[in-house]
Every structure is written in structure tokens, then in C-alpha cells.
Design a protein around this motif. Sequence first.
Motif, mmCIF file in Angstrom:
data_model
loop_
_atom_site.group_PDB
_atom_site.id
_atom_site.type_symbol
_atom_site.label_atom_id
_atom_site.label_comp_id
_atom_site.label_asym_id
_atom_site.label_seq_id
_atom_site.Cartn_x
_atom_site.Cartn_y
_atom_site.Cartn_z
ATOM 1 N N PRO A 50 0.747 -1.220 0.026
ATOM 2 C CA PRO A 50 -0.051 -0.120 0.020
ATOM 3 C C PRO A 50 0.803 1.131 -0.052
ATOM 4 C CG PRO A 50 0.014 -1.003 2.175
ATOM 5 C CD PRO A 50 0.587 -1.998 1.223
ATOM 6 N N HIS A 51 2.200 1.147 0.562
ATOM 7 C CA HIS A 51 2.869 2.476 0.809
ATOM 8 C C HIS A 51 3.578 2.711 -0.598
ATOM 9 C CE1 HIS A 51 5.142 -1.166 1.494
ATOM 10 N NE2 HIS A 51 6.361 -0.394 1.070
ATOM 11 N N LYS A 52 3.393 1.741 -1.614
ATOM 12 C CA LYS A 52 3.825 2.108 -3.028
ATOM 13 C C LYS A 52 2.880 2.406 -3.978
ATOM 14 C CE LYS A 52 8.447 -0.083 -2.778
ATOM 15 N NZ LYS A 52 9.539 -1.094 -3.521
ATOM 16 N N ASN A 53 1.599 2.374 -3.581
ATOM 17 C CA ASN A 53 0.476 2.460 -4.650
ATOM 18 C C ASN A 53 0.677 3.809 -5.647
ATOM 19 O OD1 ASN A 53 -2.125 1.519 -5.286
ATOM 20 N ND2 ASN A 53 -2.895 3.631 -4.757
ATOM 21 N N GLY A 54 1.290 4.633 -5.128
ATOM 22 C CA GLY A 54 1.366 5.763 -5.961
ATOM 23 C C GLY A 54 2.688 5.980 -6.504
ATOM 24 N N ARG A 55 3.318 4.855 -6.458
ATOM 25 C CA ARG A 55 4.926 5.001 -6.981
ATOM 26 C C ARG A 55 4.920 3.895 -8.224
ATOM 27 N NH1 ARG A 55 8.061 4.294 -1.772
ATOM 28 N NH2 ARG A 55 9.442 3.638 -3.386
ATOM 29 N N MET A 56 4.149 2.743 -7.942
ATOM 30 C CA MET A 56 4.476 1.555 -9.104
ATOM 31 C C MET A 56 3.178 1.659 -9.885
ATOM 32 S SD MET A 56 5.584 -1.330 -6.426
ATOM 33 C CE MET A 56 5.618 -2.676 -7.735
ATOM 34 N N PHE A 57 3.847 1.306 -11.172
ATOM 35 C CA PHE A 57 2.639 1.309 -12.236
ATOM 36 C C PHE A 57 2.959 0.578 -13.282
ATOM 37 C CE2 PHE A 57 3.061 5.829 -10.613
ATOM 38 C CZ PHE A 57 1.761 5.830 -10.328
ATOM 39 N N VAL A 58 2.008 -0.024 -13.933
ATOM 40 C CA VAL A 58 1.852 -1.173 -15.234
ATOM 41 C C VAL A 58 1.304 -0.188 -16.366
ATOM 42 C CG1 VAL A 58 0.579 -2.967 -16.054
ATOM 43 C CG2 VAL A 58 0.930 -2.914 -13.783
ATOM 44 N N PRO A 59 2.304 -0.094 -17.139
ATOM 45 C CA PRO A 59 2.208 0.558 -18.401
ATOM 46 C C PRO A 59 1.250 -0.322 -19.470
ATOM 47 C CG PRO A 59 4.306 0.007 -18.521
ATOM 48 C CD PRO A 59 3.788 -0.713 -17.195
ATOM 49 N N LEU A 60 0.559 0.116 -20.299
ATOM 50 C CA LEU A 60 -0.188 -0.635 -21.168
ATOM 51 C C LEU A 60 -0.208 0.291 -22.683
ATOM 52 C CD1 LEU A 60 -2.991 -2.532 -19.833
ATOM 53 C CD2 LEU A 60 -0.588 -3.521 -20.546
ATOM 54 N N VAL A 61 0.331 -0.263 -23.593
ATOM 55 C CA VAL A 61 -0.118 0.353 -25.026
ATOM 56 C C VAL A 61 -0.536 -0.513 -26.086
ATOM 57 C CG1 VAL A 61 1.944 2.084 -24.765
ATOM 58 C CG2 VAL A 61 2.442 -0.317 -25.813
ATOM 59 N N ASP A 260 5.773 9.822 -5.182
ATOM 60 C CA ASP A 260 4.187 9.658 -5.456
ATOM 61 C C ASP A 260 3.741 10.636 -6.522
ATOM 62 O OD1 ASP A 260 3.982 7.728 -3.809
ATOM 63 O OD2 ASP A 260 2.735 8.711 -2.184
ATOM 64 N N GLY A 261 4.707 11.430 -6.737
ATOM 65 C CA GLY A 261 4.265 12.990 -7.585
ATOM 66 C C GLY A 261 4.701 12.951 -9.093
ATOM 67 N N PRO A 288 -5.729 5.329 -26.587
ATOM 68 C CA PRO A 288 -4.973 6.037 -25.240
ATOM 69 C C PRO A 288 -4.001 5.016 -24.674
ATOM 70 C CG PRO A 288 -7.392 6.487 -25.198
ATOM 71 C CD PRO A 288 -7.149 5.431 -26.248
ATOM 72 N N ASN A 289 -3.168 5.616 -24.171
ATOM 73 C CA ASN A 289 -1.928 4.996 -23.351
ATOM 74 C C ASN A 289 -2.226 4.998 -21.956
ATOM 75 O OD1 ASN A 289 -0.161 4.898 -25.702
ATOM 76 N ND2 ASN A 289 0.026 6.855 -25.477
ATOM 77 N N GLN A 290 -2.169 3.775 -21.380
ATOM 78 C CA GLN A 290 -2.615 3.590 -19.776
ATOM 79 C C GLN A 290 -1.630 3.368 -18.883
ATOM 80 O OE1 GLN A 290 -5.596 0.428 -21.391
ATOM 81 N NE2 GLN A 290 -7.027 1.699 -20.212
ATOM 82 N N LEU A 291 -1.714 3.826 -17.606
ATOM 83 C CA LEU A 291 -1.094 3.599 -16.621
ATOM 84 C C LEU A 291 -1.898 3.015 -15.403
ATOM 85 C CD1 LEU A 291 1.602 6.453 -16.170
ATOM 86 C CD2 LEU A 291 2.143 4.117 -16.812
ATOM 87 N N PHE A 292 -1.513 1.847 -14.785
ATOM 88 C CA PHE A 292 -2.186 1.777 -13.581
ATOM 89 C C PHE A 292 -1.364 1.597 -12.513
ATOM 90 C CE2 PHE A 292 -4.055 0.063 -17.458
ATOM 91 C CZ PHE A 292 -5.385 0.014 -17.294
ATOM 92 N N SER A 293 -2.106 2.013 -11.298
ATOM 93 C CA SER A 293 -1.339 1.667 -9.989
ATOM 94 C C SER A 293 -1.774 0.364 -9.648
ATOM 95 C CB SER A 293 -2.085 3.031 -9.001
ATOM 96 O OG SER A 293 -3.271 2.946 -8.623
ATOM 97 N N ILE A 294 -1.167 0.186 -8.440
ATOM 98 C CA ILE A 294 -1.667 -1.453 -7.746
ATOM 99 C C ILE A 294 -3.172 -1.670 -7.688
ATOM 100 C CG2 ILE A 294 -1.131 -2.821 -6.067
ATOM 101 C CD1 ILE A 294 1.568 -1.680 -5.409
ATOM 102 N N ASP A 295 -3.476 -0.487 -7.036
ATOM 103 C CA ASP A 295 -4.927 -0.445 -6.526
ATOM 104 C C ASP A 295 -5.851 -0.648 -8.031
ATOM 105 O OD1 ASP A 295 -5.039 -0.709 -4.120
ATOM 106 O OD2 ASP A 295 -5.188 1.442 -3.663
ATOM 107 N N GLU A 296 -5.477 0.274 -9.137
ATOM 108 C CA GLU A 296 -6.044 0.256 -10.208
ATOM 109 C C GLU A 296 -6.139 -0.847 -11.070
ATOM 110 O OE1 GLU A 296 -5.882 5.129 -10.788
ATOM 111 O OE2 GLU A 296 -4.241 3.946 -11.548
ATOM 112 N N TRP A 297 -4.813 -1.512 -10.932
ATOM 113 C CA TRP A 297 -4.582 -2.824 -11.811
ATOM 114 C C TRP A 297 -5.400 -3.853 -10.988
ATOM 115 C CZ3 TRP A 297 -2.816 -3.922 -16.148
ATOM 116 C CH2 TRP A 297 -2.193 -5.126 -16.388
ATOM 117 N N LEU A 298 -5.616 -4.078 -9.833
ATOM 118 C CA LEU A 298 -6.528 -4.890 -9.334
ATOM 119 C C LEU A 298 -7.982 -4.679 -9.819
ATOM 120 C CD1 LEU A 298 -5.154 -5.053 -5.330
ATOM 121 C CD2 LEU A 298 -4.616 -6.576 -7.366
#
Length: 436
Positions: A50-61, A260-261, A288-298
Motif C-alpha cells: 500500500p505504501h507504494k501504490n502511488g509509485r508503482m505502475f503498469v504501462p499498457l500500449v 508519488d508525484g 490512449p496509453n494507460q497507466l495503472f497503480s496497484i489498486d487500479e490494476w487489481l
Amino acid sequence: MFQYYFLLGLRSLRRNPALTALMVLTLAIGVAASISTLTILHVMSGNPLPHKNGRMFVPLVDNGSLSGYTPGNASGDKQLSYRDAVNFQNSKMGERRSVMFGVGGAIEPQRKDIGAFTSQGLAAYRDFFPMFETPFLHGQPWSEADDAAGADVIVLSRKLAEKLYGDSNPVGQRMTLMGFQYQITGVLDTWEPVPRIHRIIGSGAFGSEDSYFIPFTSAIRHQTSHNGSMNCSGNREPGYQGTLDSECTWMQFWFEMANDGQRGELQNYLDSYAQEQRKLGRLKRNAPNQLFSIDEWLVHLRVVGNDNKLSAWLAFGFLALCLVNTIGLLLAKFSVRAAEVGIRRALGASRSDIFRQFLVETTVIGLAGGMLGLLLSFGALALIGMQSKQLTVAAHMDWVMLAMTFVISVAAAILAGLLPTWRACQVTPAIQLKSQ
């Protein structure tokens, strides 16, 4: 005064043991049903980092072909092609990054008492380990130089290391995997994140842990077949190199930013990358190119399905039904004490005093129901865990749900006791005294 009312509540439990036991059991069954389903939902939808939710992302094109494509329709693809994944890896964006894909193959133990067996693992970069905060029992991850060279090095899970080498430290030894010799650089301690955010695609959010980890570059150099899903929307040349050069999607990728910023910065990079690729004749859909945080990925992968949410709502509906029955039992319990209330009122007790006394008594019933409901919840979770291996991982109660059991039980008892308590406060002392 609260202590006095609490002791009165404990004594009242013994006045009519059959009625009290029925109330406690009714409340406990409702609490157990709601808590067991809520626990499954809580574990399944949890974020292991949870402490990395705003820092870790999955990219999709979206690199799909234009054939049959309708603009505006989102692509169902959730993985990347080899070309995009490697480009992201070489981008130097973020603090850490790792492409990964599942692998599987035969392990040939040195021990004579163990025959060859197959096992699944993960091909990734060194950054994978600090990114997902994997604990090490022995050794450490391989080096960045090993990534660059495609070295044959390996990190074992604790379970696999104990199977092959017992309790000894195997770091530095060599083992045979898929016909090649790999040198062991480290052994992970028990690591069972729930859900397994790095392996939702392929082995599932609640699947078994990977037995080993090898460098991505080593797996590609050995032309290791992937163990997972692949989606090919266009033509593909034969052979392993044909797969690498194709637009087939079969790899997963994670970025970790420094803070996180930086999501906007990463999104700008992703958009610029897609624009450059379109100039090369790729990414023709212009999606559109997408980025997902951990919560968004779930959420995007629907780890918690509608069936799980419906089960939770049905369980709370059952709890509400149990509350209705509890209200009826409390009305019966408090009605027989009308004479007691009348005498107390005649001796100077106010309606608020009566209200507090009876409300504390219902709280005692809630605590008793919570303790019994907790035991029933453990039993229900044990039965649920026996249904499948995936449910076994999710069917365990943490401290949050342990506290929630008593909160729900006491809150439900107080809610059920409001009407009976209010009715008890309406007793007219004169009428009760005349009847005695």
C-alpha cells in the motif's frame, strides 16, 4: 455506573439462559456469515504494497492491428510485446523497472533420492526484488552486470531450496535447470503476497509461489518458452526470433517511480514513446496509453469479481435477518422485567438511567455473540479454505478483521436493542406498582 450496569448485564444473562443462548447464537451466526465473506473480500482486494501504490505502475500500449478494430473500444490486452517491454526496460525511467514473464522447465537435482521434476518460475530483472520487497533468507539478487550479460544465475524460493539442499545454504552452488547450469546467488525467505500482483496474469492472483527466478536476458538468450498467456493479433514469423519480432503480447512490466508525484512524468513519457512508435509504423490504433497503480490494476483485472461482492451483500442481508430475530427476543426478554423497571422508576431512576442500563446489557450480549461468532468464523473460513488451494490463501483472518468481528457484533446488538430498550423506558411506574 457503567461498571455497575455491565455487572447487571452479566447477571441478566443467567436469568433466562435458554432465551439468552438463543439470542447469542442468532447474533453469532449472522456475524460469522458476514465476517467470513467479508474476510475473503478483504484479503482478495488487499494491496500487499500500500505504501507504494502511488509509485508503482503498469504501462499498457495498444499495439493491435486495425483489422476488425472499432475506434473508441478499449483493447482487452493486458500485456506487452517483447519490443515494447524491452524499450521500457532500456528507458531508464523511474527508480526501478522490470519486465517479466513466466517460465517453466525441468529441474535435475544432484541428490540421488530425488528424480527430475518440472517447476515454474519467473524471468525478470534484478530490480524485481527490491521493487516487490522480497525477503532473502540467504544471499542476494544477481547483479546488474548479470542482467547485462544474460548470466546463468538463479534465485530460489525457500521451499525449492529446502527440497534440493535441505537446511544448508546453497548460495554459490550450481544446479541444472532446463538443461543449463545456473549458479545460485540467493534464496528467498517465505514470500506469499496476497494477492500476487506481479503474477495475476498467468498463474493467478492467489496461485502458488514461483519456485525460482532467473534473469530475463538469460531466458531470452536460451530461447526459453514462456509459461503463460499470449495474444497475437497479427502475423508472426516462425521460430523464437519471430515471436520476439512480432506484435504478440506476452510480457508484463512494472515501473517504480521515486515518489508519488511522478505519475504525470511517466504518463508523458508513455505518450511520447507511443508517438515515436507510430512514426515507425506501429501502434496504428492510436488508442490512449494507460497507466495503472496497484489498486487500479487489481480493479482492472477484476481480482474481486461481482460474485464475491454479491456474496458479501447476501451475507450482510442474512445478518440483518438475524437482527430482526434478535429484536423479537430482546422484546420478550425486556417485557418480563416491566415490574423491575416500574420499581426502579418509583425509586427515582430516570428514563435515561433505564435506557443506559438496558443498552449496556445488549452490549454484553453483543460481546458474547462476537466471541461465539469469531469461533464460528474460523470454522467457516477453514471449510471455505478446503474448497480449493486459491481459497486457502485468501481464507485467513488478520487483526483488522478480528477487531471488525467484535465491532460488527456489538454494533449489531446495540442496533437490535434500540427498540426493545426504548419500549422498556416507556413503562409507567404507577401501573406496575398497582399490579404487584
